[in-house]
Design a protein around this motif. Sequence first.
Motif, PDB file in Angstrom:
ATOM      1  N   LEU A 141       0.814  -1.218   0.000  1.00 31.67           N
ATOM      2  CA  LEU A 141       0.000   0.000   0.000  1.00 31.67           C
ATOM      3  C   LEU A 141       0.849   1.271   0.000  1.00 31.67           C
ATOM      4  O   LEU A 141       0.453   2.299  -0.536  1.00 31.67           O
ATOM      5  N   LEU A 142       2.044   1.186   0.592  1.00 33.32           N
ATOM      6  CA  LEU A 142       2.862   2.382   0.764  1.00 33.32           C
ATOM      7  C   LEU A 142       3.745   2.709  -0.436  1.00 33.32           C
ATOM      8  O   LEU A 142       4.019   3.880  -0.704  1.00 33.32           O
ATOM      9  N   VAL A 143       4.211   1.690  -1.158  1.00 32.51           N
ATOM     10  CA  VAL A 143       5.178   1.915  -2.243  1.00 32.51           C
ATOM     11  C   VAL A 143       4.708   2.951  -3.258  1.00 32.51           C
ATOM     12  O   VAL A 143       5.464   3.865  -3.618  1.00 32.51           O
ATOM     13  N   PRO A 144       3.460   2.894  -3.772  1.00 26.06           N
ATOM     14  CA  PRO A 144       3.046   3.879  -4.780  1.00 26.06           C
ATOM     15  C   PRO A 144       3.079   5.322  -4.268  1.00 26.06           C
ATOM     16  O   PRO A 144       3.279   6.257  -5.047  1.00 26.06           O
ATOM     17  N   ILE A 145       2.901   5.504  -2.962  1.00 23.23           N
ATOM     18  CA  ILE A 145       2.861   6.855  -2.393  1.00 23.23           C
ATOM     19  C   ILE A 145       4.247   7.494  -2.402  1.00 23.23           C
ATOM     20  O   ILE A 145       4.378   8.715  -2.405  1.00 23.23           O
ATOM     21  N   PHE A 146       5.286   6.668  -2.415  1.00 25.85           N
ATOM     22  CA  PHE A 146       6.652   7.193  -2.405  1.00 25.85           C
ATOM     23  C   PHE A 146       7.277   7.188  -3.802  1.00 25.85           C
ATOM     24  O   PHE A 146       8.494   7.272  -3.933  1.00 25.85           O
ATOM     25  N   SER A 147       6.450   7.109  -4.828  1.00 22.44           N
ATOM     26  CA  SER A 147       6.956   7.132  -6.195  1.00 22.44           C
ATOM     27  C   SER A 147       7.431   8.538  -6.552  1.00 22.44           C
ATOM     28  O   SER A 147       7.076   9.531  -5.909  1.00 22.44           O
ATOM     29  N   ALA A 148       8.228   8.621  -7.623  1.00 23.06           N
ATOM     30  CA  ALA A 148       8.727   9.920  -8.089  1.00 23.06           C
ATOM     31  C   ALA A 148       7.568  10.843  -8.464  1.00 23.06           C
ATOM     32  O   ALA A 148       7.615  12.053  -8.211  1.00 23.06           O
ATOM     33  N   ASN A 149       6.529  10.285  -9.075  1.00 25.64           N
ATOM     34  CA  ASN A 149       5.386  11.115  -9.481  1.00 25.64           C
ATOM     35  C   ASN A 149       4.715  11.771  -8.283  1.00 25.64           C
ATOM     36  O   ASN A 149       4.350  12.950  -8.325  1.00 25.64           O
ATOM     37  N   HIS A 150       4.550  11.003  -7.210  1.00 29.65           N
ATOM     38  CA  HIS A 150       3.908  11.598  -6.036  1.00 29.65           C
ATOM     39  C   HIS A 150       4.839  12.593  -5.359  1.00 29.65           C
ATOM     40  O   HIS A 150       4.368  13.591  -4.786  1.00 29.65           O
ATOM     41  N   MET A 151       6.160  12.343  -5.418  1.00 32.04           N
ATOM     42  CA  MET A 151       7.108  13.303  -4.838  1.00 32.04           C
ATOM     43  C   MET A 151       6.967  14.676  -5.496  1.00 32.04           C
ATOM     44  O   MET A 151       7.132  15.712  -4.835  1.00 32.04           O
ATOM     45  N   ARG A 152       6.671  14.682  -6.786  1.00 28.59           N
ATOM     46  CA  ARG A 152       6.529  15.962  -7.497  1.00 28.59           C
ATOM     47  C   ARG A 152       5.405  16.807  -6.902  1.00 28.59           C
ATOM     48  O   ARG A 152       5.491  18.040  -6.852  1.00 28.59           O
ATOM     49  N   TYR A 153       4.341  16.151  -6.451  1.00 28.81           N
ATOM     50  CA  TYR A 153       3.231  16.888  -5.844  1.00 28.81           C
ATOM     51  C   TYR A 153       3.648  17.560  -4.529  1.00 28.81           C
ATOM     52  O   TYR A 153       3.051  18.547  -4.110  1.00 28.81           O
ATOM     53  N   MET A 154       4.651  16.999  -3.878  1.00 26.89           N
ATOM     54  CA  MET A 154       5.039  17.487  -2.552  1.00 26.89           C
ATOM     55  C   MET A 154       6.040  18.638  -2.612  1.00 26.89           C
ATOM     56  O   MET A 154       6.282  19.307  -1.603  1.00 26.89           O
ATOM     57  N   ILE A 155       6.645  18.867  -3.766  1.00 24.78           N
ATOM     58  CA  ILE A 155       7.708  19.866  -3.865  1.00 24.78           C
ATOM     59  C   ILE A 155       7.288  21.249  -3.358  1.00 24.78           C
ATOM     60  O   ILE A 155       8.050  21.909  -2.637  1.00 24.78           O
ATOM     61  N   PRO A 156       6.081  21.756  -3.676  1.00 20.05           N
ATOM     62  CA  PRO A 156       5.698  23.076  -3.137  1.00 20.05           C
ATOM     63  C   PRO A 156       5.736  23.143  -1.614  1.00 20.05           C
ATOM     64  O   PRO A 156       6.112  24.177  -1.044  1.00 20.05           O
ATOM     65  N   VAL A 157       5.349  22.066  -0.949  1.00 22.98           N
ATOM     66  CA  VAL A 157       5.390  22.041   0.518  1.00 22.98           C
ATOM     67  C   VAL A 157       6.836  22.089   1.002  1.00 22.98           C
ATOM     68  O   VAL A 157       7.184  22.829   1.931  1.00 22.98           O
ATOM     69  N   PHE A 158       7.710  21.319   0.355  1.00 17.24           N
ATOM     70  CA  PHE A 158       9.123  21.315   0.721  1.00 17.24           C
ATOM     71  C   PHE A 158       9.705  22.722   0.610  1.00 17.24           C
ATOM     72  O   PHE A 158      10.416  23.195   1.495  1.00 17.24           O
ATOM     73  N   TYR A 159       9.411  23.382  -0.508  1.00 15.59           N
ATOM     74  CA  TYR A 159       9.961  24.713  -0.733  1.00 15.59           C
ATOM     75  C   TYR A 159       9.391  25.733   0.249  1.00 15.59           C
ATOM     76  O   TYR A 159      10.108  26.592   0.767  1.00 15.59           O
ATOM     77  N   LYS A 160       8.089  25.650   0.514  1.00 14.55           N
ATOM     78  CA  LYS A 160       7.464  26.609   1.429  1.00 14.55           C
ATOM     79  C   LYS A 160       8.147  26.577   2.794  1.00 14.55           C
ATOM     80  O   LYS A 160       8.494  27.635   3.354  1.00 14.55           O
ATOM     81  N   ILE A 161       8.385  25.391   3.307  1.00 14.90           N
ATOM     82  CA  ILE A 161       8.988  25.257   4.635  1.00 14.90           C
ATOM     83  C   ILE A 161      10.459  25.673   4.603  1.00 14.90           C
ATOM     84  O   ILE A 161      10.950  26.351   5.522  1.00 14.90           O
ATOM     85  N   THR A 162      11.173  25.298   3.538  1.00 12.73           N
ATOM     86  CA  THR A 162      12.590  25.658   3.448  1.00 12.73           C
ATOM     87  C   THR A 162      12.766  27.162   3.280  1.00 12.73           C
ATOM     88  O   THR A 162      13.727  27.749   3.807  1.00 12.73           O
ATOM     89  N   HIS A 163      11.854  27.823   2.573  1.00  8.15           N
ATOM     90  CA  HIS A 163      11.898  29.289   2.479  1.00  8.15           C
ATOM     91  C   HIS A 163      11.698  29.916   3.857  1.00  8.15           C
ATOM     92  O   HIS A 163      12.315  30.949   4.175  1.00  8.15           O
ATOM     93  N   GLN A 164      10.839  29.322   4.673  1.00  5.50           N
ATOM     94  CA  GLN A 164      10.653  29.824   6.039  1.00  5.50           C
ATOM     95  C   GLN A 164      11.955  29.733   6.821  1.00  5.50           C
ATOM     96  O   GLN A 164      12.345  30.676   7.525  1.00  5.50           O
ATOM     97  N   LEU A 165      12.641  28.591   6.705  1.00 10.21           N
ATOM     98  CA  LEU A 165      13.930  28.430   7.372  1.00 10.21           C
ATOM     99  C   LEU A 165      14.936  29.462   6.853  1.00 10.21           C
ATOM    100  O   LEU A 165      15.657  30.094   7.634  1.00 10.21           O
ATOM    101  N   HIS A 166      14.974  29.635   5.544  1.00 14.89           N
ATOM    102  CA  HIS A 166      15.876  30.605   4.918  1.00 14.89           C
ATOM    103  C   HIS A 166      15.653  32.006   5.498  1.00 14.89           C
ATOM    104  O   HIS A 166      16.604  32.717   5.857  1.00 14.89           O
ATOM    105  N   ASP A 167      14.390  32.402   5.612  1.00 19.76           N
ATOM    106  CA  ASP A 167      14.069  33.738   6.120  1.00 19.76           C
ATOM    107  C   ASP A 167      14.440  33.883   7.592  1.00 19.76           C
ATOM    108  O   ASP A 167      14.902  34.951   8.038  1.00 19.76           O
ATOM    109  N   ILE A 168      14.241  32.826   8.363  1.00 23.90           N
ATOM    110  CA  ILE A 168      14.614  32.849   9.783  1.00 23.90           C
ATOM    111  C   ILE A 168      16.117  33.052   9.933  1.00 23.90           C
ATOM    112  O   ILE A 168      16.583  33.861  10.751  1.00 23.90           O
TER     113      ILE A 168
END
Length: 554
Positions: A141-168
Amino acid sequence: MLLNVTFLKLFAVTTATLLVTSVVVVILSQVHHWYRQYHLRNIPGPASQSFAYGNLRQVFSLHGWEFHKSMVQKYGRVTKIWGFFGDAQLHIGDPKALYNILIKDQDVFEETDAFIEANKIFFGPGLLGTLGTLHRRQRKLLVPIFSANHMRYMIPVFYKITHQLHDILQTKLANGPQEIDVKEWMTRVALEIVGQSGLGYSFETLDETKSNQYAAAVKMLFPAFGAIPILRQILPYVCNIGTPSFRRWAVRFLPSKNVQLLIKATKAMDETSKKIFYLKKAALEKGDDTVVQQIGEGRDIMSVLMRSNLNAHEADRMPDYELLGQMSTLVFSAMDTTSSALSRIMLLLSLNPKVQDRLRQELIDARKEYGGDLDYDDLHALPYLEAICRETLRAYPPITQTPRIARKDAMLPLSTPIRANDGSTINEILIPKNSTVFVAIQTLNTDPLIWGPDATEWKPERWLSPLPESVINAHIPGVYSNMLTFLGGGRACIGFKFSQMEIKIILSLLIPSFRFSTTDKTTDWLMGAVSSPVISGSMKPSMPLILTPINPEA
């Protein structure tokens, strides 16, 4: 009265007889095990420190780097080490043998009982705390969720949080260079990323004015567990004594500060996991409109998993307690190893300023070319960033070794023959049932027969040209780039693409804006279950570096 005395005497005799019989059975069983392991004693290895503990205190020492280094240098790819009470164990870095352990005979060489029981206690019956059919069902059940395609959907969240760290960090450095605890901030950002993209929940770890009991619990878990290495060995023998309520009651009286910290941590993690889970479950039951209003907008890993679970065939579904087990497993796996890898990269870049400058220029040029943040494919197309990530994960894997136990007799073929203690040559080893072997991750990753005479050196440039034929011909059974950092086979790290992407996004934003350099404080690395930096003489995870703000546009 006479009857009562007779009964008590009979009871005492019966109890004594059962006790003696049990002791005899245990001794005979151990003697039989020693007899079946007799041929393993012919394999070279270090002398036992004591009959009770063997070499285990050296193997699991938080400062065991020199022991492991000298062991490999002196005895090679396969070394015999001593476990409890004369138990012969093997430390294995031979690629052919490891192919059998991790791939061909993975159903024979399973995680040890100590590993499984510890993870069940800390995280519940998630991927790290299950075996066999149950583990495979969860992984399906878990393998498809960690595919490269699903990772692409998560990139905006990764960037949003990392920009917060950058600003801090920019705010902290408004008046010029400052000493920053990089390990602390890498842990904070890793936890927030997995919280939002993994659970659809914010731990608010980037806000220094707020505290979160779950975040605090996760951070203290492995340092406390690592401080009592003997616990991982005795867990299989004590974890099933009495009922769960009895064990929870009894453990409160153990006179160990670290045991009490573990109890506190697991309780906090369990309470928070249940809170997040049932809020998410209620949102899913109300429909998609409610889900998208949550953090992660329903694309986080747990939301996707819970929907997939509802739509799965009944035989493949996970009950609620298994889904809960995945939550803490996911958070911990994604936080500790990733923050360790990021801290190591930052330290190496500080120690190698020319490498840091070259990486900075590559990232600045790429951000200019693409007009800002890079997407999934653009990040993976940067050769020097890729080289630095690969070389760090090769030379310094966050997890250096992991044990397996043979559930039945198995034969291990060897790539390199062993010269035995009696002078004979060993080309294959019979591993008797219930024998422990260690998958020597760092040993294989830095094997000079595979990687060349500079195998233990950190050289990102080795990835900018074709790898030696010896690397290709070794057929290393790993899922990532000819190394064992993320293991291989059915128990390989399911989230290695998640970790790669997170590391690259954080580097892509921080390196162009800040110069990292060392302080006058000495950093040591503790082995532990996950290697972690500390200030020399301390046990608290920490890695201070000097950060200097720079203008990437200049």
